[in-house]
Design a protein around this motif. Sequence first.
Motif, PDB file in Angstrom:
ATOM      1  N   PRO A   7     -30.202  13.331  78.987  1.00  0.00           N
ATOM      2  CA  PRO A   7     -30.512  12.453  77.864  1.00  0.00           C
ATOM      3  C   PRO A   7     -29.293  11.654  77.416  1.00  0.00           C
ATOM      4  O   PRO A   7     -28.194  12.200  77.348  1.00  0.00           O
ATOM      5  CB  PRO A   7     -30.958  13.418  76.765  1.00  0.00           C
ATOM      6  CG  PRO A   7     -30.461  14.757  77.159  1.00  0.00           C
ATOM      7  CD  PRO A   7     -30.224  14.748  78.635  1.00  0.00           C
ATOM      8  N   THR A  10     -28.564   8.935  71.279  1.00  0.00           N
ATOM      9  CA  THR A  10     -29.204   7.903  70.492  1.00  0.00           C
ATOM     10  C   THR A  10     -28.185   7.321  69.511  1.00  0.00           C
ATOM     11  O   THR A  10     -27.247   8.004  69.109  1.00  0.00           O
ATOM     12  CB  THR A  10     -30.405   8.470  69.716  1.00  0.00           C
ATOM     13  OG1 THR A  10     -30.915   7.443  68.894  1.00  0.00           O
ATOM     14  CG2 THR A  10     -30.024   9.642  68.855  1.00  0.00           C
ATOM     15  N   HIS A 116     -33.681  11.396  71.901  1.00  0.00           N
ATOM     16  CA  HIS A 116     -34.802  10.466  72.122  1.00  0.00           C
ATOM     17  C   HIS A 116     -35.914  10.781  71.115  1.00  0.00           C
ATOM     18  O   HIS A 116     -36.993  11.223  71.507  1.00  0.00           O
ATOM     19  CB  HIS A 116     -35.363  10.618  73.537  1.00  0.00           C
ATOM     20  CG  HIS A 116     -34.397  10.228  74.598  1.00  0.00           C
ATOM     21  ND1 HIS A 116     -33.329  11.022  74.958  1.00  0.00           N
ATOM     22  CD2 HIS A 116     -34.329   9.130  75.381  1.00  0.00           C
ATOM     23  CE1 HIS A 116     -32.653  10.417  75.929  1.00  0.00           C
ATOM     24  NE2 HIS A 116     -33.231   9.270  76.191  1.00  0.00           N
TER      25      HIS A 116
END
Length: 219
Positions: A7, A10, A116
């Motif tokens: 990932p 963010t 996410h």
Amino acid sequence: MSPAAAPAPTAGLVIAVDGPAAAGKGTLARTLAQHFGIDHLDTGALYRAVGLRVLRVGGDPADPTVSEQQARALATVDLRHPDLRSMQAAEAASLVATHLGVRAALLEFQRRFATHPPGGKGAVLDGRDIGTVVLPDAPHKIFVTASPAARAKRRWLELPEASRPALAEIEAQVRQRDARDQERAIAPLKPAPDAFLLDTTDLDIDAAFAAAKAYLSRR
Ligand code: DC
């Protein structure tokens, strides 16, 4: 609940909220999420759902093998189980949470939620090890606590009047669960060194939210 690869971080707001049972962290996390328009993940619900799955297959939540199998098989529908908030689920959760395999199985899902988030703007995760293990680099960490007596009283008031056990019984359960969460070898409940400590013993929800907001706005 299968994790995806690598990932990316963010750019959104990420807040880690930790603390013992009934300290008010769930309510605070939900309120912060609403206020900032970001997503909320109650990570205790993941452990509760694993605990209930183990009981449903006739397993023992103290057994690491069956617990890890059930953690790996966890599905979104398990998070909507009607017994998720029961004392039985809480007890089973506290036991399955002591197994390394269970924690490893749930780790990637939690991290991916933070990096996410479904709404794409940011996330508040609440649990026991968010600021220490799941998101050690989270920019904002709040450790919510309250005296065992105050937390037991809150739990007791939440129970239906007709079936309430003695307050002392609830306090004993709270203390037992604290001890298990704090003394386990893996990811024990403790404040991250850089967490803001928020004692809600004498605070209502509005006052706790105001204190958390003041901490976030100072940063
Ligand atoms: O917050 P809760 O009461 O729903 O949590 C249930 C149990 O799950 C708790 O006793 C310990 C475990 N837990 C954990 O070990 N790590 C988390 N991040 C969240 C919960």
